[in-house]
Write a protein that holds these residues in place. Structure first.
Motif, PDB file in Angstrom:
ATOM      1  N   LYS A  86      -5.487  -1.976  -6.061  1.00  0.00           N
ATOM      2  CA  LYS A  86      -4.542  -0.969  -6.560  1.00  0.00           C
ATOM      3  C   LYS A  86      -3.197  -1.606  -6.908  1.00  0.00           C
ATOM      4  O   LYS A  86      -2.576  -1.258  -7.920  1.00  0.00           O
ATOM      5  N   THR A  87      -2.742  -2.514  -6.066  1.00  0.00           N
ATOM      6  CA  THR A  87      -1.463  -3.184  -6.306  1.00  0.00           C
ATOM      7  C   THR A  87      -1.506  -3.992  -7.598  1.00  0.00           C
ATOM      8  O   THR A  87      -0.576  -3.936  -8.417  1.00  0.00           O
ATOM      9  N   ILE A  88      -2.596  -4.742  -7.782  1.00  0.00           N
ATOM     10  CA  ILE A  88      -2.746  -5.542  -8.999  1.00  0.00           C
ATOM     11  C   ILE A  88      -2.817  -4.640 -10.222  1.00  0.00           C
ATOM     12  O   ILE A  88      -2.154  -4.881 -11.232  1.00  0.00           O
ATOM     13  N   TYR A  89      -3.607  -3.581 -10.124  1.00  0.00           N
ATOM     14  CA  TYR A  89      -3.814  -2.691 -11.273  1.00  0.00           C
ATOM     15  C   TYR A  89      -2.535  -1.960 -11.665  1.00  0.00           C
ATOM     16  O   TYR A  89      -2.279  -1.708 -12.844  1.00  0.00           O
ATOM     17  N   GLY A 122       3.334   4.923 -14.808  1.00  0.00           N
ATOM     18  CA  GLY A 122       2.613   6.035 -14.187  1.00  0.00           C
ATOM     19  C   GLY A 122       2.075   5.681 -12.819  1.00  0.00           C
ATOM     20  O   GLY A 122       2.396   4.635 -12.250  1.00  0.00           O
ATOM     21  N   ASP A 123       1.231   6.564 -12.280  1.00  0.00           N
ATOM     22  CA  ASP A 123       0.606   6.349 -10.972  1.00  0.00           C
ATOM     23  C   ASP A 123      -0.870   6.037 -11.205  1.00  0.00           C
ATOM     24  O   ASP A 123      -1.671   6.935 -11.500  1.00  0.00           O
ATOM     25  N   SER A 124      -1.233   4.774 -11.071  1.00  0.00           N
ATOM     26  CA  SER A 124      -2.611   4.342 -11.358  1.00  0.00           C
ATOM     27  C   SER A 124      -3.485   4.292 -10.116  1.00  0.00           C
ATOM     28  O   SER A 124      -4.646   3.886 -10.192  1.00  0.00           O
ATOM     29  N   SER A 125      -2.961   4.716  -8.965  1.00  0.00           N
ATOM     30  CA  SER A 125      -3.676   4.524  -7.701  1.00  0.00           C
ATOM     31  C   SER A 125      -5.030   5.229  -7.658  1.00  0.00           C
ATOM     32  O   SER A 125      -6.020   4.657  -7.181  1.00  0.00           O
ATOM     33  N   MET A 126      -5.103   6.469  -8.156  1.00  0.00           N
ATOM     34  CA  MET A 126      -6.369   7.187  -8.080  1.00  0.00           C
ATOM     35  C   MET A 126      -7.401   6.625  -9.044  1.00  0.00           C
ATOM     36  O   MET A 126      -8.573   6.468  -8.701  1.00  0.00           O
ATOM     37  N   ALA A 132      -7.447   3.571 -10.122  1.00  0.00           N
ATOM     38  CA  ALA A 132      -7.813   2.268  -9.567  1.00  0.00           C
ATOM     39  C   ALA A 132      -8.832   2.434  -8.441  1.00  0.00           C
ATOM     40  O   ALA A 132      -9.730   1.597  -8.274  1.00  0.00           O
ATOM     41  N   HIS A 133      -8.709   3.513  -7.687  1.00  0.00           N
ATOM     42  CA  HIS A 133      -9.688   3.806  -6.625  1.00  0.00           C
ATOM     43  C   HIS A 133     -11.075   4.008  -7.225  1.00  0.00           C
ATOM     44  O   HIS A 133     -12.064   3.434  -6.748  1.00  0.00           O
TER      45      HIS A 133
END
Length: 220
Positions: A79-82, A89-93, A95-96
């Protein structure tokens, strides 16, 4: 026997990143082995199993090892890399979801093999290969079909990743409208789910989807 395995591990790793140097000090060898917990397959094996050349694999491995010195990446690091690619924006979801698709062994980590196998399909696979991979991404619970809720979860994560600063500004209900439109086209027998057959057939009929897939042809 251990010494032989140790030498082979170093040889495979150096072959992948193209950094073999006979003058490398043994202390550096010990340090490298102590920090790396996963050794990738040999170059020849990966070249055989993917659609990448030896040179392309070396480039990919250098980048992977630079970001993941241990040889594997967990979800938090992924997630950090992505997130570096989508600072607006918020790429965390998303990336999950992407991590879940790459983590084919479901062991909570992605190795270099996992990474290049997935990337080979996305960038070099046939249209059917790519669509099968995309279907697997959308099929969140892996039951063989996509529900409207699953598609909406993915679509929301994509809109979150793109951020609020897009032009023109996206409306709050845009993901739902997008999903309603897509689902109506894909769910051909109107049973409330999209099968792999319906997904592939619908995507192949969509000119925009086909064109977007062609953009990946010459990425590497």
């Amino acid at each position: 026997m251990k010494a032989k395995n140790r030498d082979q591990s170093l040889s495979d790793s150096r072959e992948l990143d193209g950094s073999y140097d006979q003058l490398t000090d043994s202390i550096e060898d010990d340090f490298e082995l102590s920090t790396v917990c996963h050794r990738p397959e040999s170059m020849d094996k990966l070249e055989e199993l993917t659609k990448f050349t030896k040179k392309e694999l070396q480039v990919l491995y250098r980048g992977f090892k630079n970001e993941c010195p241990s040889g594997v990446v967990n979800e938090d690091n992924f997630k950090t890399i992505y997130s570096q690619f989508f600072p607006q924006g918020d790429s965390s979801m998303y990336a999950h979801f992407l991590f879940e698709a790459f983590d084919t062994n479901k062991n909570g980590s992605v190795s270099f093999e996992d990474f290049v196998f997935g990337l080979s399909i996305i960038l070099r696979g046939t249209i059917n290969d790519r669509l099968n991979w995309a279907f697997n991404l959308y099929d969140l619970n892996k039951d063989g079909c996509i529900t409207k809720e699953e598609m909406l979860d993915i679509m929301k994560s994509i809109y979150d990743m793109m951020g609020k600063c897009t032009y023109p500004t996206m409306q709050e209900d845009a993901p739902l409208e997008h999903v309603e439109s897509f689902f109506q086209k894909m769910d051909q027998n109107k049973d409330g789910v999209v099968t792999i057959e319906e997904f592939i057939e619908s995507c192949k009929k969509d000119e925009n989807i086909m064109q977007s897939m062609q953009l990946f042809d010459n990425v590497i």
